[in-house]
Design a protein around this motif. Structure first.
Motif, PDB file in Angstrom:
ATOM      1  N   PRO A 148       0.715  -1.032  -0.074  1.00 48.73           N
ATOM      2  CA  PRO A 148      -0.150   0.140  -0.105  1.00 48.73           C
ATOM      3  C   PRO A 148       0.739   1.383  -0.045  1.00 48.73           C
ATOM      4  O   PRO A 148       0.526   2.345  -0.584  1.00 48.73           O
ATOM      5  CB  PRO A 148      -0.785   0.083   1.295  1.00 48.73           C
ATOM      6  CG  PRO A 148      -0.849  -1.558   1.610  1.00 48.73           C
ATOM      7  CD  PRO A 148       0.522  -2.028   1.121  1.00 48.73           C
ATOM      8  N   CYS A 149       2.053   1.121   0.676  1.00 49.10           N
ATOM      9  CA  CYS A 149       2.859   2.409   0.757  1.00 49.10           C
ATOM     10  C   CYS A 149       3.190   2.895  -0.695  1.00 49.10           C
ATOM     11  O   CYS A 149       3.522   4.107  -0.855  1.00 49.10           O
ATOM     12  CB  CYS A 149       3.985   2.255   1.678  1.00 49.10           C
ATOM     13  SG  CYS A 149       5.074   1.165   1.321  1.00 49.10           S
ATOM     14  N   LEU A 150       3.503   1.894  -1.501  1.00 48.80           N
ATOM     15  CA  LEU A 150       4.184   2.261  -2.961  1.00 48.80           C
ATOM     16  C   LEU A 150       2.907   2.517  -3.819  1.00 48.80           C
ATOM     17  O   LEU A 150       3.179   3.611  -4.570  1.00 48.80           O
ATOM     18  CB  LEU A 150       4.584   1.053  -3.563  1.00 48.80           C
ATOM     19  CG  LEU A 150       5.936   0.254  -2.926  1.00 48.80           C
ATOM     20  CD1 LEU A 150       6.267  -0.968  -3.753  1.00 48.80           C
ATOM     21  CD2 LEU A 150       7.023   1.397  -3.053  1.00 48.80           C
ATOM     22  N   GLY A 189      10.088  -6.312  -7.927  1.00 45.14           N
ATOM     23  CA  GLY A 189      10.126  -7.924  -8.257  1.00 45.14           C
ATOM     24  C   GLY A 189       9.921  -8.744  -7.078  1.00 45.14           C
ATOM     25  O   GLY A 189       9.966  -9.885  -6.812  1.00 45.14           O
ATOM     26  N   ASP A 190       9.488  -7.696  -5.890  1.00 46.16           N
ATOM     27  CA  ASP A 190       9.164  -8.511  -4.787  1.00 46.16           C
ATOM     28  C   ASP A 190       7.833  -7.881  -4.165  1.00 46.16           C
ATOM     29  O   ASP A 190       6.990  -8.633  -4.156  1.00 46.16           O
ATOM     30  CB  ASP A 190      10.059  -7.778  -3.590  1.00 46.16           C
ATOM     31  CG  ASP A 190       9.681  -8.258  -2.131  1.00 46.16           C
ATOM     32  OD1 ASP A 190       8.953  -9.172  -2.205  1.00 46.16           O
ATOM     33  OD2 ASP A 190      10.501  -7.988  -1.202  1.00 46.16           O
ATOM     34  N   GLY A 191       7.619  -6.664  -3.909  1.00 47.75           N
ATOM     35  CA  GLY A 191       6.037  -6.049  -3.629  1.00 47.75           C
ATOM     36  C   GLY A 191       5.343  -5.337  -4.680  1.00 47.75           C
ATOM     37  O   GLY A 191       4.263  -4.975  -4.674  1.00 47.75           O
ATOM     38  N   GLU A 249       2.781 -13.306  -1.039  1.00 42.61           N
ATOM     39  CA  GLU A 249       3.238 -14.827  -1.435  1.00 42.61           C
ATOM     40  C   GLU A 249       3.099 -15.156  -3.002  1.00 42.61           C
ATOM     41  O   GLU A 249       4.018 -15.525  -3.738  1.00 42.61           O
ATOM     42  CB  GLU A 249       2.853 -15.858  -0.561  1.00 42.61           C
ATOM     43  CG  GLU A 249       3.097 -15.742   1.083  1.00 42.61           C
ATOM     44  CD  GLU A 249       2.750 -16.728   1.751  1.00 42.61           C
ATOM     45  OE1 GLU A 249       1.998 -17.795   1.097  1.00 42.61           O
ATOM     46  OE2 GLU A 249       3.077 -16.750   3.070  1.00 42.61           O
ATOM     47  N   ALA A 250       1.733 -14.877  -3.464  1.00 42.75           N
ATOM     48  CA  ALA A 250       1.494 -15.160  -4.638  1.00 42.75           C
ATOM     49  C   ALA A 250       2.301 -14.263  -5.781  1.00 42.75           C
ATOM     50  O   ALA A 250       2.934 -14.662  -6.737  1.00 42.75           O
ATOM     51  CB  ALA A 250      -0.076 -14.714  -5.217  1.00 42.75           C
ATOM     52  N   LEU A 251       2.423 -12.982  -5.349  1.00 39.33           N
ATOM     53  CA  LEU A 251       3.427 -12.158  -6.307  1.00 39.33           C
ATOM     54  C   LEU A 251       4.987 -12.633  -6.384  1.00 39.33           C
ATOM     55  O   LEU A 251       5.331 -12.625  -7.323  1.00 39.33           O
ATOM     56  CB  LEU A 251       3.275 -10.790  -5.833  1.00 39.33           C
ATOM     57  CG  LEU A 251       4.009  -9.519  -6.664  1.00 39.33           C
ATOM     58  CD1 LEU A 251       3.695  -9.854  -8.085  1.00 39.33           C
ATOM     59  CD2 LEU A 251       3.885  -8.176  -5.879  1.00 39.33           C
ATOM     60  N   ARG A 252       5.269 -12.904  -5.095  1.00 31.05           N
ATOM     61  CA  ARG A 252       6.627 -13.291  -5.126  1.00 31.05           C
ATOM     62  C   ARG A 252       6.888 -14.589  -6.008  1.00 31.05           C
ATOM     63  O   ARG A 252       7.919 -14.776  -6.533  1.00 31.05           O
ATOM     64  CB  ARG A 252       7.208 -13.431  -3.601  1.00 31.05           C
ATOM     65  CG  ARG A 252       7.351 -12.216  -2.820  1.00 31.05           C
ATOM     66  CD  ARG A 252       7.862 -12.496  -1.604  1.00 31.05           C
ATOM     67  NE  ARG A 252       8.076 -11.055  -0.671  1.00 31.05           N
ATOM     68  CZ  ARG A 252       7.180 -10.957   0.465  1.00 31.05           C
ATOM     69  NH1 ARG A 252       6.346 -11.966   0.972  1.00 31.05           N
ATOM     70  NH2 ARG A 252       7.207  -9.914   1.129  1.00 31.05           N
ATOM     71  N   ALA A 253       6.007 -15.604  -5.715  1.00 30.92           N
ATOM     72  CA  ALA A 253       5.994 -16.829  -6.606  1.00 30.92           C
ATOM     73  C   ALA A 253       6.071 -16.658  -7.953  1.00 30.92           C
ATOM     74  O   ALA A 253       6.662 -17.478  -8.752  1.00 30.92           O
ATOM     75  CB  ALA A 253       4.854 -17.670  -5.995  1.00 30.92           C
ATOM     76  N   PRO A 289      11.304  -7.481 -11.776  1.00 28.30           N
ATOM     77  CA  PRO A 289      10.129  -6.381 -11.845  1.00 28.30           C
ATOM     78  C   PRO A 289       9.477  -6.455 -13.114  1.00 28.30           C
ATOM     79  O   PRO A 289       8.326  -5.868 -12.949  1.00 28.30           O
ATOM     80  CB  PRO A 289      11.266  -5.235 -11.678  1.00 28.30           C
ATOM     81  CG  PRO A 289      12.467  -5.489 -12.495  1.00 28.30           C
ATOM     82  CD  PRO A 289      12.889  -6.797 -11.944  1.00 28.30           C
ATOM     83  N   LEU A 290       9.789  -7.302 -13.967  1.00 31.37           N
ATOM     84  CA  LEU A 290       8.836  -7.478 -15.154  1.00 31.37           C
ATOM     85  C   LEU A 290       8.349  -8.777 -15.208  1.00 31.37           C
ATOM     86  O   LEU A 290       9.324  -9.665 -15.230  1.00 31.37           O
ATOM     87  CB  LEU A 290       9.693  -7.259 -16.438  1.00 31.37           C
ATOM     88  CG  LEU A 290      10.228  -5.649 -16.723  1.00 31.37           C
ATOM     89  CD1 LEU A 290      10.914  -5.560 -17.990  1.00 31.37           C
ATOM     90  CD2 LEU A 290       8.916  -4.809 -16.790  1.00 31.37           C
TER      91      LEU A 290
END
Length: 262
Positions: free
Chosen positions: A124-126, A147-149, A182-186, A192-193
């Protein structure tokens, strides 16, 4: 980014190659794509609107060895559910208002089709920094979050064409999807792309088809892609502060909340 679509040193795929790829990917995933057919006078004599032809005849009028049309075809191959959703909405509005008018929804659909990207976001902060056009917070302070959040799927074929043509400071028009950490990191795996996320894209396509998204161009957030980690070699605090693509927030501009994918 460009290497994810084509070899910059190789010629663009022609119609025969695009059709060969279409049959191959359809066999792999079972998802229909429209045929890529030569845009000839004979084809256009059917009198159909471009989008109506896709919906009614499952044919995309395609100019041979044209970069814009080649990248459009390549996006169809990778993101068919999203492209079908956009086409269904466009064809419905053409049938409703005719070919001489364009609705606000058609403008939103076209902007995303041509210059769009999907931003997958779990921080949310981003999002708050982005909504304020606080580019240093998003791209410099938040560098390691890419690539992480947060991750980006580049979708618009004109956007890809501009990069292919040497445009160094492209700005995407983005739909923002709230994704779990977790889903995004996986799926991003630190990059980042993100080339594609089929499960999430299917849900996003359903929302677009239902008219829950892309009803107005104001839904789309601008994202200067040159700020993303690894995109531009000269990406520094000064670059983010001075490059013309990093524009300040326009007075009164407000963005909608991220679309939730769970």
């Amino acid at each position: 980014m460009l290497r994810a679509w084509v070899d910059p040193a190789a010629p663009l795929p022609g119609l025969d190659e695009l059709e060969s790829r279409r049959h191959r990917v359809q066999d792999e995933d079972g998802v229909e794509r429209p045929a890529f057919v030569a845009q000839t006078r004979g084809l256009l004599d059917d009198g159909l609107h471009y989008e109506t032809r896709i919906a009614a005849k499952r044919e995309v009028a395609t100019r041979e060895h044209d970069a814009h049309d080649a990248f459009n075809a390549l996006v169809w191959l990778r993101h068919a559910p999203l492209k079908w959703a956009l086409n269904a909405r466009q064809a419905a509005d053409v049938a409703r208002v005719g070919t001489k008018r364009r609705t606000r929804a058609q403008c939103a659909l076209t902007h995303f089709d041509e210059a769009g990207a999907i931003v997958w976001l779990s921080s949310p902060c981003l999002l708050a920094a982005w909504d304020a056009h606080d580019w240093p917070a998003l791209f410099v302070d938040g560098r390691d979050a890419w690539g992480d959040g947060i991750a980006v799927t580049v979708f618009g074929h004109a956007l890809i064409e501009h990069v292919w043509d040497g445009h160094a400071l492209p700005v995407a028009k983005c739909l923002v999807v709230e994704a779990g950490d977790e889903a995004l990191r996986a799926h991003a795996r630190g990059a980042p792309l993100l080339a594609c996320w089929p499960q999430a894209e299917a849900a996003l396509a359903a929302a677009i088809r239902a008219g829950s998204l892309l009803v107005d161009p104001q839904e789309l957030r601008p994202l200067p892609l040159a700020g993303i980690r690894g995109w531009h070699e000269g990406r520094t605090s000064d670059f983010v502060a001075q490059a013309p693509c990093f524009r300040p927030l326009r007075a009164g501009r407000r963005y909608p909340p991220a679309w939730p994918f769970t």
